[in-house]
Design an enzyme around this catalytic site. Sequence first.
Site, mmCIF file in Angstrom:
data_model
loop_
_atom_site.group_PDB
_atom_site.id
_atom_site.type_symbol
_atom_site.label_atom_id
_atom_site.label_comp_id
_atom_site.label_asym_id
_atom_site.label_seq_id
_atom_site.Cartn_x
_atom_site.Cartn_y
_atom_site.Cartn_z
ATOM 1 C CG PHE A 189 -2.954 15.256 0.893
ATOM 2 C CD1 PHE A 189 -3.853 14.180 1.531
ATOM 3 C CD2 PHE A 189 -2.817 15.014 -0.380
ATOM 4 C CE1 PHE A 189 -4.553 13.418 0.754
ATOM 5 C CE2 PHE A 189 -3.462 14.350 -1.134
ATOM 6 C CZ PHE A 189 -4.310 13.207 -0.740
ATOM 7 C CG ASP A 222 -4.295 8.907 6.417
ATOM 8 O OD1 ASP A 222 -3.682 9.461 7.215
ATOM 9 O OD2 ASP A 222 -5.342 9.248 5.715
ATOM 10 C CD GLU A 262 -2.739 1.574 0.359
ATOM 11 O OE1 GLU A 262 -2.347 1.734 -0.926
ATOM 12 O OE2 GLU A 262 -3.870 1.593 0.836
ATOM 13 C CG ASP A 263 -1.019 4.939 -1.502
ATOM 14 O OD1 ASP A 263 -1.464 4.336 -0.543
ATOM 15 O OD2 ASP A 263 -1.334 5.699 -2.210
ATOM 16 C CG ASP A 323 -4.688 10.341 -6.078
ATOM 17 O OD1 ASP A 323 -4.213 9.767 -5.144
ATOM 18 O OD2 ASP A 323 -5.827 10.862 -6.386
ATOM 19 N NE ARG A 340 -3.424 8.065 -9.421
ATOM 20 C CZ ARG A 340 -3.946 7.665 -8.055
ATOM 21 N NH1 ARG A 340 -3.052 7.227 -7.158
ATOM 22 N NH2 ARG A 340 -5.104 7.463 -7.903
HETATM 23 P P1 XMP Z 1 -6.606 5.089 5.223
HETATM 24 O O1 XMP Z 1 -7.179 6.088 5.766
HETATM 25 O O2 XMP Z 1 -7.814 4.092 4.945
HETATM 26 O O3 XMP Z 1 -6.073 5.539 3.985
HETATM 27 O O4 XMP Z 1 -5.535 4.326 6.020
HETATM 28 C C1 XMP Z 1 -5.480 4.859 3.062
HETATM 29 C C2 XMP Z 1 -5.528 5.584 1.660
HETATM 30 O O5 XMP Z 1 -5.627 6.980 1.725
HETATM 31 C C3 XMP Z 1 -4.874 7.506 0.717
HETATM 32 N N1 XMP Z 1 -4.070 8.593 1.463
HETATM 33 C C4 XMP Z 1 -3.381 9.575 0.694
HETATM 34 N N2 XMP Z 1 -3.228 9.525 -0.763
HETATM 35 N N3 XMP Z 1 -1.736 11.392 -0.135
HETATM 36 C C5 XMP Z 1 -2.619 10.553 -1.071
HETATM 37 O O6 XMP Z 1 -2.340 10.943 -2.333
HETATM 38 C C6 XMP Z 1 -2.011 11.341 1.190
HETATM 39 O O7 XMP Z 1 -1.386 12.005 1.738
HETATM 40 C C7 XMP Z 1 -2.749 10.272 1.681
HETATM 41 N N4 XMP Z 1 -2.989 9.959 2.970
HETATM 42 C C8 XMP Z 1 -3.949 8.886 2.694
HETATM 43 C C9 XMP Z 1 -4.080 6.484 0.182
HETATM 44 O O8 XMP Z 1 -4.376 6.112 -1.090
HETATM 45 C C10 XMP Z 1 -4.091 5.311 1.090
HETATM 46 O O9 XMP Z 1 -4.495 4.292 0.071
HETATM 47 MG MG MG Z 2 -4.228 4.002 -1.832
#
Ligand code: XMP
Ligand code: MG
Length: 161
Positions: free
Chosen positions: A134, A85, A81-82, A141, A147
């Site tokens: 962010f 969060d 995963e990227d 993105d 991206r």
């Molecule tokens: P959760 O909150 O479910 O979120 O852990 C995970 C997903 O949220 C996206 N995410 C971001 N995407 N910049 C982004 O481009 C950010 O700073 C960011 N923070 C959360 C991300 O895609 C991840 O899969």
């Molecule tokens: Mg993601």
Amino acid sequence: MAELGDAITRDYAGETVIMVGVLKGSAFFLADLARSVHIDCTFDFVAVSSYKKGSRSTSGAVKLLKDLDEPIEGKHVIIVEDILDTGITLGYLRKIFLQHKPKSLKIAACLDKPARRVEPIEADYVGFSIPNQFVIGYGMDYAEKFRNLPDICILPPDFPA
Ligand code: XMP
Ligand code: MG
């Protein structure tokens, strides 16, 4: 990247792993991580949406847009995963993946924002822990843009929606 790859190579020596990328943000990270891992591995991809379009925060409801192509029962699985969060997305994926009874299930996240956590979930392999800002680029993105930036950058808080 080399350190993460070495850790995975060590942990799964002699085993085969399915690396499951979470589209689309993890694409660059998966590509780099996979090339640093020196074991047999295959790829699969899932897609989820948890964001309202143009929003910087999760809507809280995760939807599976694309499921796994191959069965993971009895297999070693690493979700790639990227960003970890709030943990809602990975908490959801972990729950549904565990229902398929993999041999093991771990999480690799390029970035971790621990301050934002809502679900009690941690990644087994983390690139960098970052503050609550962010970020965009390297696959990530803002409303589907940026991206392709080669580096991870902070999106200014006053950037227009
Ligand atoms: P959760 O909150 O479910 O979120 O852990 C995970 C997903 O949220 C996206 N995410 C971001 N995407 N910049 C982004 O481009 C950010 O700073 C960011 N923070 C959360 C991300 O895609 C991840 O899969
Ligand atoms: Mg993601």
